[in-house]
Design an enzyme around this catalytic site. Structure first.
Site, short mmCIF file in Angstrom:
data_model
loop_
_atom_site.label_atom_id
_atom_site.label_comp_id
_atom_site.label_asym_id
_atom_site.label_seq_id
_atom_site.Cartn_x
_atom_site.Cartn_y
_atom_site.Cartn_z
N ALA A 269 0.92 -0.99 -0.11
CA ALA A 269 0.12 -0.01 -0.09
C ALA A 269 0.85 1.29 -0.01
O ALA A 269 1.97 0.92 0.27
CB ALA A 269 -0.71 -0.28 1.13
N ASN A 272 0.42 8.11 0.06
CA ASN A 272 -0.02 9.32 -0.30
C ASN A 272 -0.79 10.26 0.34
O ASN A 272 -1.90 9.74 0.74
CB ASN A 272 -0.54 9.12 -2.00
CG ASN A 272 -0.20 7.95 -2.76
OD1 ASN A 272 1.19 7.97 -2.99
ND2 ASN A 272 -0.80 6.97 -3.11
N GLU A 305 -0.34 2.93 6.96
CA GLU A 305 -0.45 3.96 5.89
C GLU A 305 -0.73 5.40 6.57
O GLU A 305 -0.54 6.46 6.27
CB GLU A 305 -1.15 3.82 4.65
CG GLU A 305 -0.79 2.23 4.01
CD GLU A 305 0.73 2.27 3.61
OE1 GLU A 305 1.32 3.38 3.54
OE2 GLU A 305 1.11 1.22 3.70
N GLU A 327 10.16 4.68 7.48
CA GLU A 327 9.51 3.29 7.36
C GLU A 327 9.68 2.55 8.90
O GLU A 327 8.91 2.08 9.20
CB GLU A 327 10.25 2.41 6.39
CG GLU A 327 9.77 2.90 4.89
CD GLU A 327 8.25 3.01 4.82
OE1 GLU A 327 7.50 2.32 5.43
OE2 GLU A 327 7.88 3.74 3.69
N1 0A1 Z 1 5.77 3.37 1.12
C1 0A1 Z 1 4.94 2.23 1.20
C2 0A1 Z 1 5.87 1.25 0.51
C3 0A1 Z 1 5.85 1.19 -1.01
C4 0A1 Z 1 7.00 1.21 -1.52
C5 0A1 Z 1 7.08 1.33 -3.04
C6 0A1 Z 1 5.91 1.35 -3.65
O1 0A1 Z 1 5.92 1.25 -5.15
C7 0A1 Z 1 7.20 0.81 -5.78
C8 0A1 Z 1 4.79 1.25 -3.25
C9 0A1 Z 1 4.64 1.26 -1.79
C10 0A1 Z 1 4.96 1.75 2.56
O2 0A1 Z 1 5.74 1.45 3.27
O3 0A1 Z 1 3.75 1.77 2.96
ZN ZN Z 2 5.62 2.23 4.94
#
Ligand code: 0A1
Ligand code: ZN
Length: 853
Positions: A269, A272, A305, A327
């Site tokens: 997920a 955004n 998220e 993260e």
């Molecule tokens: N940031 C998101 C993870 C995520 C990473 C890369 C993506 O596309 C290549 C999509 C999502 C998370 O940590 O939830």
């Molecule tokens: Zn994340």
């Protein structure tokens, strides 16, 4: 002679330079069309240093973009006025503010990489993390450039729902059956948090009321056929919002919060701002189509998220080397959330088990990297268990060392001080240190040194002095260079128990140097020590517990993790004790398991966790050379012994736990697993499968039927497909159950590839098939190099479609150094052949190169 492969995409953390410009306001107009979407980008750029005459700006692009025009302050540029550096545009600006306008087109229908704007199941959607924005338009695609967005979406009315980040400002009809919507996001954000969706979607709606009484309008959008499986996600979102208010005082800053379910998605997920996009596998859940673990997973991902809204979005990262900043903190927050919503012991054990089964082997293998690496061949390849899960354990270390209060103070300071900025893990450390001056100066070594530390402990009891001595030593060897690394602060939580299980003392000591010794006085009789309680640090503990001590800890430990760990240690000690007969081994484990039948009535959820034998990968990771046949043989013998010795008790559990709740199902299905290892009880598998309407029960019975290879297995598999063929998440499960079959053969795989539901375009399907084969350690060992070759061919095919997904499938190859000969040399040869494949992507090349160098 070893090959050397060069990669000119290598980037270095210390090369970072801050942008010398700001971007004031970004207006995007996107005229959506499946094959030719026109993107008009307008923004105002200004130099930060007002004393320079001119400055160069890199507008990142990619070969997905077709440039039409570029104008500065209304003046169209000709091709001599900018430079194309590969796919990027370099422009020299003179001092002062300038308005840039760029028009380009993109083709969403051919975007199979699923990065930028693409089409999934007939809807337009986007994914921009980490660098997908450059597949949409030319812009400084870096997280430290934060801008306010105004987005105009235009599309055919066949796509009635038009969404982007922030607030809907205006919408209306246009000529030629088209319509438009204008969205404005009041919060400056980096490109990777931009998102759009356009499609024919249904939604459910609810509200969250903030502490000041104002509502946040919540919507979950999905395809009409899936909308009745979104209620649980909505409930989880509301819980997460409330939890963040109560635990960290963080309040949702948006009046509208939308989630959209997408079939084709690289990650789980994406956070955004105000428009989270979710892989359908992480959002849809109903008891008929999702098992109890899936429900917890949905709750965790929805929470994750949402928590990013503060840890990631409001405070973002300066550069991708610092990915762990957002993260690790967000995984930690997610773990704490689930720990309060669900059983805290179950959650902690599952998190530790996941870390040790996946991150530990990664961190000891060729792809090992520091949580904040110094160099990268591909940014896509740091979305790893190290960045996420080890990172979260490091955040937990702060909390363990500083206490919850000290941690909360540091966290609050971090939020206050860095709100609205793009920062680094050093800034997080500084905020913690400012509030907690006693925080160790060498703490940041946890971010810069890769590999898993070993803590070697030994105890000596001196009855004459009534003294217990505990000696602790730490070791860390770089997994690739084998050099010895520096000692780090390692908190070791421990307890002393009397021989009959009374808890005498519990404390935490932080080991800061290579070796330290603790002396406990006035200890009347030799105690039992329990070390690393709560898994107080992400290390491997080496301490020689006796069988008797482990049995006492299994029965009397009050710390969930250590109770579970005592049983794990007992099993490990038995498995690796090569001088024991199988009968002796079985008997010891049987004796340890016996008291748990009563415990099941006290705490069914945790008891089920205790009785879950970890993935073989964990044990294999502890063997010098992997010997899956030896392991499988012992495992099966022990399971059958424990099943047959306690037949009546398993059956009683199976019958007593028939209630319709998750904890009952957990125990019941463990009992099913043990008892059906005996042929005479295998009739229970089809019985449960056909009589149940709950996916936990159906799935458990099906998996056991495949693993036990019972005669009804094919009929059950056929029935499953028939019943659930319209649910893609369940067809993924149907494939992965078959791919994890220990009796998997190449012929079976040929049939899978010919199946109408097989596709390489959907990342979930690819993971359910190729990913699941790669995890099937028994079949890999049995079939040998032809199965590795099959995976290699698939990876190369998938690489041409989606390199982000392909690069993540290399896991089975990372274990090559641990394979027996001649398989090892054969697999190395396969990797070299892959590396020479024409047009191999940088993402895949980077992974494979690191494996063989
Ligand atoms: N940031 C998101 C993870 C995520 C990473 C890369 C993506 O596309 C290549 C999509 C999502 C998370 O940590 O939830
Ligand atoms: Zn994340």
């Amino acid at each position: 002679m070893p090959f050397t492969y060069t990669n000119d995409h290598q980037i270095y953390r210390l090369d970072y330079t801050a942008p010398n410009f700001t971007v004031e306001q970004l207006a995007l107009e996107i005229d959506l069309d499946p094959v030719s979407t026109k993107v008009t980008t307008r923004f105002v750029i200004d130099a930060i240093d007002q004393n320079i005459d001119e400055y160069e700006v890199r507008l990142h692009g990619s070969n997905e973009l077709l440039l039409a025009t570029i104008a500065i302050d209304g003046q169209q540029l000709d091709s001599s006025e900018f430079i194309f550096d590969e796919n990027d545009l370099l422009i020299i600006f003179t001092q002062g503010q300038h308005t840039v306008e760029i028009i380009n087109t993109i083709n969403p229908s051919t975007n199979t990489e699923l990065s930028g704007i693409y089409i999934s199941n007939g809807m337009f959607c986007s994914d921009c993390e980490p660098q997908g924005f450059r597949n949409i338009t030319y812009f400084p695609d870096r997280p430290d450039v934060m801008t306010r967005y105004r987005v105009t979406l235009r599309a055919d009315q066949a796509y009635p729902v038009l969404l982007s980040n922030g607030n809907l400002i205006e919408e209306g009809l246009l000529e030629n059956n088209r319509h438009y919507a204008i969205w404005e996001d009041p919060f400056p954000k980096p490109t990777y948090l931009f998102a759009i969706v356009a499609g024919n979607l249904a939604y459910i709606e609810d509200q969250h009321i903030r502490p000041n009484g104002s509502p946040v309008q919540l919507r979950v959008y999905a395809d009409q056929k899936d909308i009745d499986r979104c209620d649980f996600a909505m409930k989880s979102l509301k819980k997460a919002m409330k939890w963040d208010e109560e635990r960290f005082g963080l309040i949702c800053d948006l009046d509208f919060y939308n989630i959209v379910a997408v079939d084709d998605f690289n990650g789980g997920a994406m956070e955004n701002k105000g428009l989270n996009l979710f892989n359908t596998s992480c959002i849809l859940a109903s008891p008929e189509t999702a098992n109890d673990d899936d429900f917890t997973f949905v709750e965790a991902v929805v929470g994750h998220e949402y928590f990013h809204n503060w840890t990631g979005n409001r405070i973002t990262l300066r550069d991708w080397f610092n990915l762990s900043l957002k993260e690790s903190l967000t995984v930690f927050r997610e773990q704490e959330f689930i720990g309060t919503e669900e059983h805290p012991g179950v959650r902690r054990v599952q998190d530790v088990n996941y870390l040790r089964t996946h991150q530990f082997p990664d961190d000891q293998g060729p792809l090992s990297h520091a949580v904040r690496p110094d160099t990268l061949g591909s940014i896509e390849n740091i979305y790893t268990t190290t960045t996420y899960e080890k990172g979260a354990e490091i955040i937990r270390l702060y909390q363990t060392i500083l206490g919850k209060e000290g941690f909360d103070r540091g966290f609050a300071r971090y939020i206050k001080e860095f709100d609205g900025q793009a920062v680094t893990v050093d800034d997080f450390y500084q905020a913690m240190k400012a509030e907690n001056p006693r925080l160790f100066d060498n703490f940041m070594l946890w971010y810069s040194q890769r590999g898993t530390p070993i803590v070697k402990a030994s105890t000596e009891y001196h009855p004459d002095k009534k003294e217990l001595r505990l000696s602790l030593k730490q070791y860390l060897f770089d997994p690739v260079t084998k050099e010895s690394k520096q000692p780090m602060p390692i908190p070791v939580s421990y307890a002393l128990f009397s021989q009959d299980g009374e808890l005498l003392l519990e404390e935490t000591f932080t080991l800061t140097t290579h070796q330290q010794c603790l002396v406990f006085h006035n200890i009347d009789a030799e105690p039992i020590i329990s070390l690393l309680r709560g898994f107080s640090a992400p290390v491997m503990l080496d301490y020689d517990y006796s069988f008797r001590e482990l049995q006492t800890l299994i029965a009397y430990e009050t710390d969930y993790f250590s109770k579970w760990e005592a049983l794990q240690n007992l099993i490990l000690k038995v498995i690796f004790a090569r001088d024991m007969t199988l009968d002796q081994m079985s008997e010891i484990i049987g004796n340890a398991v016996e008291p748990l039948f009563d415990y099941a009535y006290e705490d069914p959820a945790f008891c089920a966790q205790l009785l879950t034998i970890p993935d073989e990968g964990y044990y294999l990771g502890l063997m010098e050379v992997e010997d899956i046949f030896y392991l499988r043989n012992i495992r099966q013998t022990i399971v059958r012994y424990v099943a047959s010795r306690f037949q009546d008790r398993w059956l009683k559990l199976y019958q007593d736990f028939q209630k319709d709740d998750a904890e009952s199902r957990a125990i019941k299905n463990i009992a099913l697993k043990f008892i059906t290892s005996l042929e005479e009880y295998q009739y229970l598998l089809p019985e449960q499968y056909y009589q149940s309407s709950n996916m936990t029960d159906i799935g458990s019975a099906l998996k056991c039927a495949v693993w036990q290879d019972i005669p009804e297995k094919q009929a059950m598999l056929d029935d499953f497909y028939e019943r659930y063929q319209h649910y893609s998440t369940l067809i993924d499960r149907w494939f992965s159950v078959q791919e994890s079959d220990p009796n998997l053969t190449l012929d079976m795989l040929d049939k899978i590839v010919e199946h109408p539901a097989f596709t390489r375009n959907n990342p979930n399907r690819v993971r359910a098939i190729v990913g699941a084969v790669g995890k099937n350690r028994y079949a890999l060992a049995k079939v040998g190099s032809p199965l590795y070759q099959w995976i290699a061919n698939e990876i190369l095919e998938i690489d041409r479609i989606n390199s982000i997904t392909a690069a993540k499938l290399v896991t089975p190859f990372t274990k090559v150094a641990r394979l027996q000969e001649p398989l090892q040399s054969e697999v190395i040869e396969i990797i070299h052949t892959m590396l020479k494949a024409p047009n191999i992507s940088n993402n895949l090349f980077d992974q494979l190169k690191r494996i063989v160098q």
